[in-house]
Design a protein around this motif. Structure first.
Motif, PDB file in Angstrom:
ATOM      1  N   ILE A  93       0.777  -1.426  -0.433  1.00  0.00           N
ATOM      2  CA  ILE A  93      -0.465   0.361  -0.112  1.00  0.00           C
ATOM      3  C   ILE A  93       0.755   1.033   0.016  1.00  0.00           C
ATOM      4  N   ARG A  94       1.853   0.877   0.998  1.00  0.00           N
ATOM      5  CA  ARG A  94       2.762   2.164   0.418  1.00  0.00           C
ATOM      6  C   ARG A  94       3.512   2.843  -0.947  1.00  0.00           C
ATOM      7  N   TRP A  95       3.774   1.518  -0.976  1.00  0.00           N
ATOM      8  CA  TRP A  95       4.735   1.772  -1.963  1.00  0.00           C
ATOM      9  C   TRP A  95       3.872   2.394  -3.120  1.00  0.00           C
ATOM     10  N   GLY A  96       3.028   1.926  -3.262  1.00  0.00           N
ATOM     11  CA  GLY A  96       1.464   1.866  -4.406  1.00  0.00           C
ATOM     12  C   GLY A  96       1.193   3.622  -3.280  1.00  0.00           C
ATOM     13  N   ALA A  97       1.109   4.249  -2.777  1.00  0.00           N
ATOM     14  CA  ALA A  97       1.021   5.282  -2.140  1.00  0.00           C
ATOM     15  C   ALA A  97       2.155   6.904  -2.403  1.00  0.00           C
ATOM     16  N   ALA A  98       3.169   6.131  -2.808  1.00  0.00           N
ATOM     17  CA  ALA A  98       4.355   6.552  -2.989  1.00  0.00           C
ATOM     18  C   ALA A  98       4.857   6.787  -4.647  1.00  0.00           C
ATOM     19  N   LEU A  99       4.087   5.853  -5.214  1.00  0.00           N
ATOM     20  CA  LEU A  99       4.075   6.179  -6.963  1.00  0.00           C
ATOM     21  C   LEU A  99       3.227   7.831  -7.465  1.00  0.00           C
ATOM     22  N   ASP A 100       2.210   7.635  -6.538  1.00  0.00           N
ATOM     23  CA  ASP A 100       1.435   8.911  -6.941  1.00  0.00           C
ATOM     24  C   ASP A 100       3.018  10.656  -6.729  1.00  0.00           C
ATOM     25  N   PRO A 101       2.363  11.139  -8.127  1.00  0.00           N
ATOM     26  CA  PRO A 101       3.096  11.975  -8.435  1.00  0.00           C
ATOM     27  C   PRO A 101       2.998  13.295  -7.333  1.00  0.00           C
ATOM     28  N   ALA A 102       1.794  12.818  -6.799  1.00  0.00           N
ATOM     29  CA  ALA A 102       1.709  14.354  -5.831  1.00  0.00           C
ATOM     30  C   ALA A 102       2.293  14.118  -4.680  1.00  0.00           C
ATOM     31  N   THR A 103       2.839  12.425  -4.239  1.00  0.00           N
ATOM     32  CA  THR A 103       3.172  12.303  -3.023  1.00  0.00           C
ATOM     33  C   THR A 103       4.623  11.317  -3.237  1.00  0.00           C
ATOM     34  N   ARG A 104       5.016  11.815  -4.080  1.00  0.00           N
ATOM     35  CA  ARG A 104       6.292  10.869  -4.774  1.00  0.00           C
ATOM     36  C   ARG A 104       7.607  11.247  -4.123  1.00  0.00           C
ATOM     37  N   ARG A 105       7.544  10.160  -2.943  1.00  0.00           N
ATOM     38  CA  ARG A 105       9.246  10.327  -2.126  1.00  0.00           C
ATOM     39  C   ARG A 105       9.868   9.055  -2.320  1.00  0.00           C
ATOM     40  N   PRO A 106      11.237   8.834  -3.367  1.00  0.00           N
ATOM     41  CA  PRO A 106      12.412   7.674  -3.138  1.00  0.00           C
ATOM     42  C   PRO A 106      12.131   7.414  -2.105  1.00  0.00           C
ATOM     43  N   ALA A 107      12.744   8.037  -0.874  1.00  0.00           N
ATOM     44  CA  ALA A 107      12.613   7.415   0.762  1.00  0.00           C
ATOM     45  C   ALA A 107      11.916   6.603   0.669  1.00  0.00           C
ATOM     46  N   THR A 108      10.202   6.990   0.646  1.00  0.00           N
ATOM     47  CA  THR A 108       9.252   6.078   1.687  1.00  0.00           C
ATOM     48  C   THR A 108       8.834   5.200   0.260  1.00  0.00           C
ATOM     49  N   LEU A 109       9.339   4.797  -0.864  1.00  0.00           N
ATOM     50  CA  LEU A 109       9.441   3.370  -1.643  1.00  0.00           C
ATOM     51  C   LEU A 109      10.730   2.348  -1.210  1.00  0.00           C
ATOM     52  N   ILE A 110      11.979   3.173  -0.822  1.00  0.00           N
ATOM     53  CA  ILE A 110      13.031   2.274  -0.450  1.00  0.00           C
ATOM     54  C   ILE A 110      12.403   1.571   1.172  1.00  0.00           C
ATOM     55  N   LEU A 111      11.728   2.613   1.739  1.00  0.00           N
ATOM     56  CA  LEU A 111      11.335   2.393   3.258  1.00  0.00           C
ATOM     57  C   LEU A 111       9.967   1.443   2.610  1.00  0.00           C
ATOM     58  N   SER A 112       9.099   1.331   1.689  1.00  0.00           N
ATOM     59  CA  SER A 112       8.304   0.347   1.402  1.00  0.00           C
ATOM     60  C   SER A 112       8.463  -1.143   1.583  1.00  0.00           C
ATOM     61  N   VAL A 113       9.146  -1.941   1.526  1.00  0.00           N
ATOM     62  CA  VAL A 113      10.335  -2.623   1.254  1.00  0.00           C
ATOM     63  C   VAL A 113      10.331  -3.509   2.287  1.00  0.00           C
ATOM     64  N   LEU A 114      10.320  -2.522   3.703  1.00  0.00           N
ATOM     65  CA  LEU A 114      10.772  -3.131   4.925  1.00  0.00           C
ATOM     66  C   LEU A 114      10.230  -3.687   5.566  1.00  0.00           C
ATOM     67  N   PRO A 115       8.583  -3.836   5.150  1.00  0.00           N
ATOM     68  CA  PRO A 115       7.271  -4.629   6.511  1.00  0.00           C
ATOM     69  C   PRO A 115       7.356  -5.882   5.972  1.00  0.00           C
ATOM     70  N   ALA A 116       7.240  -6.093   4.811  1.00  0.00           N
ATOM     71  CA  ALA A 116       8.056  -7.501   3.864  1.00  0.00           C
ATOM     72  C   ALA A 116       9.188  -8.227   4.527  1.00  0.00           C
ATOM     73  N   LEU A 117      10.027  -7.564   4.568  1.00  0.00           N
ATOM     74  CA  LEU A 117      11.814  -8.064   5.044  1.00  0.00           C
ATOM     75  C   LEU A 117      11.456  -8.279   6.309  1.00  0.00           C
ATOM     76  N   ALA A 118      11.343  -7.361   6.872  1.00  0.00           N
ATOM     77  CA  ALA A 118      11.209  -7.563   8.671  1.00  0.00           C
ATOM     78  C   ALA A 118      10.025  -8.432   8.917  1.00  0.00           C
ATOM     79  N   ALA A 119       8.976  -8.706   8.793  1.00  0.00           N
ATOM     80  CA  ALA A 119       8.310 -10.242   8.179  1.00  0.00           C
ATOM     81  C   ALA A 119       9.126 -11.202   8.198  1.00  0.00           C
ATOM     82  N   TRP A 120       9.792 -11.281   6.873  1.00  0.00           N
ATOM     83  CA  TRP A 120       9.883 -12.688   6.512  1.00  0.00           C
ATOM     84  C   TRP A 120      11.235 -13.156   7.598  1.00  0.00           C
ATOM     85  N   LEU A 121      12.225 -11.546   8.668  1.00  0.00           N
ATOM     86  CA  LEU A 121      12.966 -12.632   9.105  1.00  0.00           C
ATOM     87  C   LEU A 121      12.935 -13.121  10.722  1.00  0.00           C
ATOM     88  N   VAL A 122      11.020 -12.268  10.375  1.00  0.00           N
ATOM     89  CA  VAL A 122      10.478 -12.419  12.350  1.00  0.00           C
ATOM     90  C   VAL A 122       9.955 -14.059  12.093  1.00  0.00           C
TER      91      VAL A 122
END
Length: 165
Positions: A77-106
């Motif tokens: 959801i956060r990845w998709g929101a970060a693709l919106d031109p009005a709110t596009r932030r590269p940092a949010t794209l990067i951070l949006s993959v962290l939930p999946a990676l952290a969940a995998w580690l858990v």
């Protein structure tokens, strides 16, 4: 006489637009609350059936798998929101993959600790979403929805932790 395109589904008035928006928000709430069902049911099964449940290990695996799946979905959801031109932030794209990676580690943690890990991740994700809604990077209603859903999921994870300790 102007002819309207039957494929054009744009609302014809501000009131119709508001109605469609409200229907979308209502649908998000219904789907979000429905997504709590596996958390609540699996938590209840862990509490009431306990270790005597014939599929106890599979229940923990299913619970962990569902938790990881939902965290990956929330990151998406956060990845998709970060693709919106009005709110596009590269940092949010990067951070949006962290939930999946952290969940995998858990998933590598033993029970009951995986439930503690998931509780922490859902708490952090809910806070991140609520802060983004306050900063207008996400809709305000989404922030409220995420806080309600996160509270229930964190509570379920904590109860699962205690019941499997």
């Amino acid at each position: 006489m102007t002819q309207t395109d039957p494929a054009d589904t744009r609302p014809s008035s501000p009131a119709a637009s508001r109605h469609e928006r409200d229907r979308g928000i209502r649908a998000a709430w219904i789907l979000g609350l429905g997504g709590l069902t596996p958390f609540v049911l699996m938590t209840a099964m862990l509490v009431y059936a306990g270790r005597d449940f014939i599929a106890y290990r599979q229940l923990i695996l299913a619970y962990a798998g569902y938790s990881a799946t939902i965290l990956a979905f929330l990151g998406g959801i956060r990845w998709g929101a970060a693709l919106d031109p009005a709110t596009r932030r590269p940092a949010t794209l990067i951070l949006s993959v962290l939930p999946a990676l952290a969940a995998w580690l858990v998933l590598f943690l033993p029970s009951p600790w995986l439930f503690a890990g998931f509780a922490l991740l859902f708490l952090l994700q809910g806070l991140w979403d609520a802060m983004a809604a306050r900063a207008a990077a996400l809709p305000d209603w989404f922030g409220r929805l995420r806080m309600v859903l996160s509270a229930v999921v964190v509570l379920c994870q904590v109860v699962a932790f205690v019941s499997t300790y």
